[in-house]
Motif scaffolding. Structure first.
Motif, PDB file in Angstrom:
ATOM      1  N   MET A 184       8.918   6.006   9.882  1.00  0.00           N
ATOM      2  CA  MET A 184       9.757   5.770   8.710  1.00  0.00           C
ATOM      3  C   MET A 184      10.411   7.068   8.233  1.00  0.00           C
ATOM      4  N   ALA A 185      11.173   7.710   9.120  1.00  0.00           N
ATOM      5  CA  ALA A 185      11.848   8.966   8.768  1.00  0.00           C
ATOM      6  C   ALA A 185      12.796   8.805   7.580  1.00  0.00           C
ATOM      7  N   PRO A 186      13.546   7.703   7.458  1.00  0.00           N
ATOM      8  CA  PRO A 186      14.414   7.565   6.277  1.00  0.00           C
ATOM      9  C   PRO A 186      13.637   7.562   4.959  1.00  0.00           C
ATOM     10  N   LEU A 187      12.460   6.965   4.934  1.00  0.00           N
ATOM     11  CA  LEU A 187      11.639   6.984   3.721  1.00  0.00           C
ATOM     12  C   LEU A 187      11.181   8.407   3.430  1.00  0.00           C
ATOM     13  N   TYR A 188      10.778   9.123   4.457  1.00  0.00           N
ATOM     14  CA  TYR A 188      10.365  10.510   4.276  1.00  0.00           C
ATOM     15  C   TYR A 188      11.517  11.335   3.707  1.00  0.00           C
ATOM     16  N   ALA A 189      12.711  11.165   4.266  1.00  0.00           N
ATOM     17  CA  ALA A 189      13.872  11.912   3.775  1.00  0.00           C
ATOM     18  C   ALA A 189      14.173  11.549   2.325  1.00  0.00           C
ATOM     19  N   TYR A 190      14.057  10.295   1.975  1.00  0.00           N
ATOM     20  CA  TYR A 190      14.312   9.846   0.611  1.00  0.00           C
ATOM     21  C   TYR A 190      13.317  10.463  -0.373  1.00  0.00           C
ATOM     22  N   GLY A 229       8.707  24.182  -4.476  1.00  0.00           N
ATOM     23  CA  GLY A 229       8.182  24.245  -5.823  1.00  0.00           C
ATOM     24  C   GLY A 229       7.565  22.971  -6.325  1.00  0.00           C
ATOM     25  N   SER A 230       7.462  21.988  -5.500  1.00  0.00           N
ATOM     26  CA  SER A 230       6.950  20.698  -5.925  1.00  0.00           C
ATOM     27  C   SER A 230       5.434  20.733  -6.083  1.00  0.00           C
ATOM     28  N   ALA A 231       4.935  19.933  -6.996  1.00  0.00           N
ATOM     29  CA  ALA A 231       3.496  19.812  -7.171  1.00  0.00           C
ATOM     30  C   ALA A 231       2.876  19.032  -6.006  1.00  0.00           C
ATOM     31  N   VAL A 232       3.687  18.234  -5.310  1.00  0.00           N
ATOM     32  CA  VAL A 232       3.218  17.451  -4.177  1.00  0.00           C
ATOM     33  C   VAL A 232       3.780  18.069  -2.919  1.00  0.00           C
ATOM     34  N   LYS A 233       2.893  18.393  -1.988  1.00  0.00           N
ATOM     35  CA  LYS A 233       3.324  18.988  -0.731  1.00  0.00           C
ATOM     36  C   LYS A 233       3.872  17.920   0.192  1.00  0.00           C
ATOM     37  N   SER A 234       4.944  18.231   0.906  1.00  0.00           N
ATOM     38  CA  SER A 234       5.518  17.292   1.859  1.00  0.00           C
ATOM     39  C   SER A 234       4.761  17.352   3.167  1.00  0.00           C
ATOM     40  N   PRO A 235       4.825  16.286   3.987  1.00  0.00           N
ATOM     41  CA  PRO A 235       4.099  16.273   5.263  1.00  0.00           C
ATOM     42  C   PRO A 235       4.626  17.289   6.248  1.00  0.00           C
ATOM     43  N   LEU A 290      -1.235  10.991  -0.698  1.00  0.00           N
ATOM     44  CA  LEU A 290      -0.329  11.745   0.160  1.00  0.00           C
ATOM     45  C   LEU A 290      -0.738  11.609   1.621  1.00  0.00           C
ATOM     46  N   LYS A 291      -2.026  11.716   1.901  1.00  0.00           N
ATOM     47  CA  LYS A 291      -2.520  11.574   3.275  1.00  0.00           C
ATOM     48  C   LYS A 291      -2.220  10.183   3.811  1.00  0.00           C
ATOM     49  N   ALA A 292      -2.458   9.151   3.011  1.00  0.00           N
ATOM     50  CA  ALA A 292      -2.194   7.781   3.444  1.00  0.00           C
ATOM     51  C   ALA A 292      -0.701   7.569   3.694  1.00  0.00           C
ATOM     52  N   LEU A 293       0.132   8.096   2.806  1.00  0.00           N
ATOM     53  CA  LEU A 293       1.582   7.952   2.955  1.00  0.00           C
ATOM     54  C   LEU A 293       2.072   8.681   4.200  1.00  0.00           C
ATOM     55  N   GLN A 294       1.581   9.888   4.437  1.00  0.00           N
ATOM     56  CA  GLN A 294       1.968  10.634   5.631  1.00  0.00           C
ATOM     57  C   GLN A 294       1.565   9.888   6.899  1.00  0.00           C
ATOM     58  N   ASP A 295       0.370   9.339   6.913  1.00  0.00           N
ATOM     59  CA  ASP A 295      -0.089   8.583   8.084  1.00  0.00           C
ATOM     60  C   ASP A 295       0.780   7.356   8.325  1.00  0.00           C
ATOM     61  N   ASP A 296       1.131   6.626   7.251  1.00  0.00           N
ATOM     62  CA  ASP A 296       1.975   5.440   7.388  1.00  0.00           C
ATOM     63  C   ASP A 296       3.376   5.807   7.869  1.00  0.00           C
ATOM     64  N   ILE A 297       3.930   6.901   7.366  1.00  0.00           N
ATOM     65  CA  ILE A 297       5.262   7.328   7.785  1.00  0.00           C
ATOM     66  C   ILE A 297       5.257   7.664   9.272  1.00  0.00           C
ATOM     67  N   ALA A 313       0.842  -1.202   0.000  1.00  0.00           N
ATOM     68  CA  ALA A 313       0.000   0.000   0.000  1.00  0.00           C
ATOM     69  C   ALA A 313       0.874   1.248   0.000  1.00  0.00           C
ATOM     70  N   ILE A 314       1.994   1.206   0.706  1.00  0.00           N
ATOM     71  CA  ILE A 314       2.931   2.331   0.717  1.00  0.00           C
ATOM     72  C   ILE A 314       3.543   2.505  -0.667  1.00  0.00           C
ATOM     73  N   ALA A 315       3.939   1.407  -1.277  1.00  0.00           N
ATOM     74  CA  ALA A 315       4.514   1.472  -2.623  1.00  0.00           C
ATOM     75  C   ALA A 315       3.504   2.033  -3.621  1.00  0.00           C
ATOM     76  N   GLN A 316       2.245   1.653  -3.491  1.00  0.00           N
ATOM     77  CA  GLN A 316       1.208   2.172  -4.387  1.00  0.00           C
ATOM     78  C   GLN A 316       1.011   3.670  -4.185  1.00  0.00           C
ATOM     79  N   SER A 317       1.066   4.132  -2.935  1.00  0.00           N
ATOM     80  CA  SER A 317       0.934   5.564  -2.664  1.00  0.00           C
ATOM     81  C   SER A 317       2.073   6.355  -3.293  1.00  0.00           C
ATOM     82  N   VAL A 318       3.297   5.847  -3.175  1.00  0.00           N
ATOM     83  CA  VAL A 318       4.452   6.520  -3.769  1.00  0.00           C
ATOM     84  C   VAL A 318       4.311   6.557  -5.287  1.00  0.00           C
ATOM     85  N   PHE A 319       3.878   5.452  -5.887  1.00  0.00           N
ATOM     86  CA  PHE A 319       3.691   5.403  -7.330  1.00  0.00           C
ATOM     87  C   PHE A 319       2.631   6.407  -7.780  1.00  0.00           C
ATOM     88  N   THR A 320       1.528   6.475  -7.046  1.00  0.00           N
ATOM     89  CA  THR A 320       0.455   7.410  -7.394  1.00  0.00           C
ATOM     90  C   THR A 320       0.945   8.850  -7.329  1.00  0.00           C
TER      91      THR A 320
END
Length: 75
Positions: A47-53, A69-75, A35-42, A13-20
């Motif tokens: 999973m700080a290393p995944l967030y940093a990556y 400037g990203s189209a996707v906002k970070s958590p 993005l909401k699902a990924l932020q909640d999982d992190i 599910a995390i991999a699918q969120s990143v792909f989306t």
């Protein structure tokens, strides 16, 4: 004997969120829910290393031109 027990990793599910989030053809609403699902999982799995990556301002895989400037906002 019972059914074999399998590990729940990798969490697909995390991999699918990143792909989306990385897909340029994904609709805005789908990106927001992913993005909401990924932020909640992190946060939940610490999973700080995944967030940093993914969201590092200079080298993040989801930040093509830096965090601001990203189209996707970070958590």
């Amino acid at each position: 004997m019972g059914e074999p027990q399998y590990l729940s990793y990798p969490n697909l599910a995390i991999a699918q969120s990143v792909f989306t989030l990385a897909s340029p053809s994904t609709e805005h609403a789908a990106k927001q829910s992913s993005l909401k699902a990924l932020q909640d999982d992190i946060r939940e799995h610490k999973m700080a290393p995944l967030y940093a990556y993914l969201a590092h301002p200079q080298t993040g895989k989801l930040n093509s031109s830096g965090e601001g400037g990203s189209a996707v906002k970070s958590p």
